[in-house]
Design a protein around this motif. Structure first.
Motif, PDB file in Angstrom:
ATOM      1  N   THR A  32       8.270  87.475  -8.807  1.00 23.14           N
ATOM      2  CA  THR A  32       9.713  87.592  -9.021  1.00 23.14           C
ATOM      3  C   THR A  32      10.062  88.440 -10.240  1.00 23.14           C
ATOM      4  N   THR A  33       9.118  88.598 -11.177  1.00 24.75           N
ATOM      5  CA  THR A  33       9.426  89.387 -12.374  1.00 24.75           C
ATOM      6  C   THR A  33       9.673  90.856 -12.039  1.00 24.75           C
ATOM      7  N   TRP A  34       9.128  91.325 -10.904  1.00 22.32           N
ATOM      8  CA  TRP A  34       9.385  92.706 -10.495  1.00 22.32           C
ATOM      9  C   TRP A  34      10.866  92.896 -10.179  1.00 22.32           C
ATOM     10  N   LEU A  35      11.484  91.877  -9.606  1.00 25.05           N
ATOM     11  CA  LEU A  35      12.904  91.963  -9.297  1.00 25.05           C
ATOM     12  C   LEU A  35      13.745  91.917 -10.566  1.00 25.05           C
ATOM     13  N   ALA A  36      13.328  91.068 -11.530  1.00 25.18           N
ATOM     14  CA  ALA A  36      14.053  90.995 -12.797  1.00 25.18           C
ATOM     15  C   ALA A  36      13.983  92.335 -13.527  1.00 25.18           C
ATOM     16  N   SER A  37      12.805  92.958 -13.504  1.00 26.13           N
ATOM     17  CA  SER A  37      12.661  94.273 -14.140  1.00 26.13           C
ATOM     18  C   SER A  37      13.540  95.308 -13.445  1.00 26.13           C
ATOM     19  N   LYS A  38      13.545  95.258 -12.111  1.00 23.71           N
ATOM     20  CA  LYS A  38      14.344  96.205 -11.337  1.00 23.71           C
ATOM     21  C   LYS A  38      15.826  96.075 -11.679  1.00 23.71           C
ATOM     22  N   TYR A 260      -3.646  85.072  -6.910  1.00 24.88           N
ATOM     23  CA  TYR A 260      -2.307  85.504  -7.317  1.00 24.88           C
ATOM     24  C   TYR A 260      -2.081  86.991  -7.061  1.00 24.88           C
ATOM     25  N   ALA A 261      -3.136  87.801  -7.200  1.00 23.59           N
ATOM     26  CA  ALA A 261      -3.003  89.254  -7.058  1.00 23.59           C
ATOM     27  C   ALA A 261      -2.582  89.655  -5.649  1.00 23.59           C
ATOM     28  N   TYR A 262      -2.868  88.809  -4.667  1.00 19.21           N
ATOM     29  CA  TYR A 262      -2.504  89.114  -3.279  1.00 19.21           C
ATOM     30  C   TYR A 262      -1.142  88.545  -2.904  1.00 19.21           C
ATOM     31  N   ILE A 263      -0.706  87.526  -3.639  1.00 18.76           N
ATOM     32  CA  ILE A 263       0.569  86.880  -3.324  1.00 18.76           C
ATOM     33  C   ILE A 263       1.733  87.545  -4.050  1.00 18.76           C
ATOM     34  N   ASN A 264       1.514  88.005  -5.287  1.00 19.24           N
ATOM     35  CA  ASN A 264       2.579  88.654  -6.055  1.00 19.24           C
ATOM     36  C   ASN A 264       3.297  89.760  -5.283  1.00 19.24           C
ATOM     37  N   PRO A 265       2.562  90.715  -4.678  1.00 19.30           N
ATOM     38  CA  PRO A 265       3.248  91.783  -3.945  1.00 19.30           C
ATOM     39  C   PRO A 265       4.052  91.273  -2.757  1.00 19.30           C
ATOM     40  N   ILE A 266       3.540  90.240  -2.078  1.00 18.81           N
ATOM     41  CA  ILE A 266       4.252  89.678  -0.926  1.00 18.81           C
ATOM     42  C   ILE A 266       5.588  89.092  -1.373  1.00 18.81           C
ATOM     43  N   VAL A 267       5.554  88.338  -2.485  1.00 19.01           N
ATOM     44  CA  VAL A 267       6.777  87.749  -3.031  1.00 19.01           C
ATOM     45  C   VAL A 267       7.763  88.849  -3.418  1.00 19.01           C
ATOM     46  N   ALA A 268       7.260  89.891  -4.093  1.00 18.45           N
ATOM     47  CA  ALA A 268       8.130  90.982  -4.545  1.00 18.45           C
ATOM     48  C   ALA A 268       8.757  91.726  -3.368  1.00 18.45           C
ATOM     49  N   VAL A 269       7.965  91.982  -2.329  1.00 15.45           N
ATOM     50  CA  VAL A 269       8.471  92.709  -1.162  1.00 15.45           C
ATOM     51  C   VAL A 269       9.531  91.888  -0.432  1.00 15.45           C
ATOM     52  N   LEU A 270       9.222  90.607  -0.177  1.00 13.40           N
ATOM     53  CA  LEU A 270      10.151  89.756   0.573  1.00 13.40           C
ATOM     54  C   LEU A 270      11.458  89.522  -0.187  1.00 13.40           C
ATOM     55  N   PHE A 271      11.356  89.194  -1.468  1.00 12.69           N
ATOM     56  CA  PHE A 271      12.566  88.938  -2.250  1.00 12.69           C
ATOM     57  C   PHE A 271      13.324  90.230  -2.543  1.00 12.69           C
ATOM     58  N   GLY A 272      12.579  91.343  -2.657  1.00  9.35           N
ATOM     59  CA  GLY A 272      13.249  92.628  -2.833  1.00  9.35           C
ATOM     60  C   GLY A 272      14.119  92.967  -1.641  1.00  9.35           C
ATOM     61  N   ALA A 273      13.610  92.629  -0.430  1.00  9.14           N
ATOM     62  CA  ALA A 273      14.377  92.874   0.786  1.00  9.14           C
ATOM     63  C   ALA A 273      15.578  91.933   0.878  1.00  9.14           C
ATOM     64  N   LEU A 274      15.377  90.672   0.471  1.00  8.38           N
ATOM     65  CA  LEU A 274      16.447  89.686   0.584  1.00  8.38           C
ATOM     66  C   LEU A 274      17.548  89.907  -0.456  1.00  8.38           C
ATOM     67  N   ILE A 275      17.151  90.212  -1.695  1.00 10.25           N
ATOM     68  CA  ILE A 275      18.121  90.297  -2.793  1.00 10.25           C
ATOM     69  C   ILE A 275      18.699  91.699  -2.958  1.00 10.25           C
ATOM     70  N   PHE A 276      17.822  92.711  -2.911  1.00  7.16           N
ATOM     71  CA  PHE A 276      18.274  94.073  -3.161  1.00  7.16           C
ATOM     72  C   PHE A 276      18.426  94.903  -1.888  1.00  7.16           C
ATOM     73  N   GLY A 277      18.069  94.312  -0.739  1.00  5.76           N
ATOM     74  CA  GLY A 277      18.151  95.063   0.503  1.00  5.76           C
ATOM     75  C   GLY A 277      17.143  96.199   0.574  1.00  5.76           C
ATOM     76  N   GLU A 278      16.017  96.054  -0.137  1.00  9.37           N
ATOM     77  CA  GLU A 278      14.983  97.086  -0.108  1.00  9.37           C
ATOM     78  C   GLU A 278      14.334  97.148   1.271  1.00  9.37           C
ATOM     79  N   SER A 279      13.833  98.299   1.597  1.00 11.57           N
ATOM     80  CA  SER A 279      13.264  98.531   2.921  1.00 11.57           C
ATOM     81  C   SER A 279      12.077  97.610   3.190  1.00 11.57           C
ATOM     82  N   LEU A 280      12.116  96.923   4.315  1.00  8.26           N
ATOM     83  CA  LEU A 280      10.995  96.086   4.763  1.00  8.26           C
ATOM     84  C   LEU A 280      10.747  96.410   6.228  1.00  8.26           C
TER      85      LEU A 280
END
Length: 307
Positions: A32-38, A260-280
């Motif tokens: 989720t910190t990737w979204l906060a940074s974004k 954790y290294a495999y789950i972090n990107p999944i969380v960032a991609v899914l929440f990025g799509a949900l919150i910021f409407g990023e391409s998924l």
């Protein structure tokens, strides 16, 4: 009633295991910190955000250990801490934060997960032998990245996108060098205190650069939303999650703690799509899965070689 609730919670924690809970925390919240940074870099210079984040978080760590009257680093320990502050925080964290100003948070997280591949490549250049499985994993991950970028081919004509990809990749390379240096110069010094000093020193470097180049903004001009992002990155990303991360590393086998290294990107991609409407898209999902599978093989081969 309070005693019953406390007993039930304690029993649940003991059943699951505190190290596993710490790993779950890391796996989710670092994503989720990737979204906060974004969100934060939308409204202020990225390097300044990274510098302020590390200054506050580092100060909290250092203040705590000063209060506890913990021993300070001695001699060569300072050299190790200074080099890691540059590799892991001033460069890796600073550049990855800057990168998400121009690319999606999900893509930034996927690229950040690639650092084991650079470890393999660096090891190859050193003339050391690499297991075939690691090379195979490297090839699989490269194929996954190609699939992800297939839908971004037209974006490479955009200078900002190319710049974001470039500095994000450099960030993963510096993290790989930092990881190798940590293994080579592993010291007995308190890892939490070392972490705080690394953050604090890196913040001085980053803020000095932003000040000298005139790329920073007046602190009063930083909007509230960026301060909320910084607060989240400091408390959740730099304090609580780093504590959980080190605790998980110290109490779990490497093959489990690296999940954790495999789950972090999944969380960032899914929440990025949900919150910021990023391409998924299907290509991103398929390419991400293939890339992470390759990374698993690389990590597995590296761990096996250490036995």
């Amino acid at each position: 009633m309070k005693a019953k609730i406390k007993s039930a919670v304690s029993t649940k924690i003991n059943a699951i295991g505190l190290p596993i809970i710490a790993l779950c925390w890391v796996s989710f919240f670092w994503g989720t910190t990737w979204l906060a940074s974004k969100e934060g870099v939308k409204h202020m210079p990225a390097l300044q955000l990274a510098g302020i984040r590390q200054l506050i978080a580092g100060s909290l760590y250092v203040a705590y250990f000063i209060y506890k009257k913990a021993p300070w680093p001695k001699g060569r320990q300072w050299k190790t801490i200074f080099i890691l502050s540059i590799l892991n925080f001033a460069l890796s964290n600073g550049l990855s934060t800057w990168g998400v100003k121009y690319i999606s948070s999900g893509l930034g997280a996927i690229l950040a997960a690639l650092f084991p591949l650079w470890i393999v490549i660096i090891t190859l250049f050193r003339g050391e032998k690499i297991a075939r499985l690691a090379v195979f994993g490297l090839a699989i991950s490269f194929g996954g990245i190609c699939i992800i970028f297939y839908e971004h081919l037209s974006d490479f004509f955009i200078p900002d996108f190319r710049f974001g990809i470039g500095i994000s990749i450099i960030a993963t390379i510096t993290w790989a060098f930092g990881t190798l240096y940590t293994k080579k110069k592993a010291a007995s010094f308190n890892p939490y205190f070392s972490l705080g000093l690394q953050m604090f020193l890196s913040s001085i470097i980053i803020l000095a650069v932003t000040g000298a180049t005139g790329t920073g903004v007046n602190i009063t001009a930083i909007p509230a939303i960026s301060w909320w992002a910084i607060g989240y990155l400091v408390i959740v990303g730099s304090v609580l999650t780093f504590i959980a991360f080190i605790y998980a590393l110290q109490n779990l086998p490497p093959e489990i703690s690296s999940v954790y290294a495999y789950i972090n990107p999944i969380v960032a991609v899914l929440f990025g799509a949900l919150i910021f409407g990023e391409s998924l898209t299907f290509a991103i999902a398929l390419g991400g899965a293939i890339t992470l599978s390759g990374l698993y093989l690389v990590n597995y081969a590296i761990r096996k070689a250490r036995l």
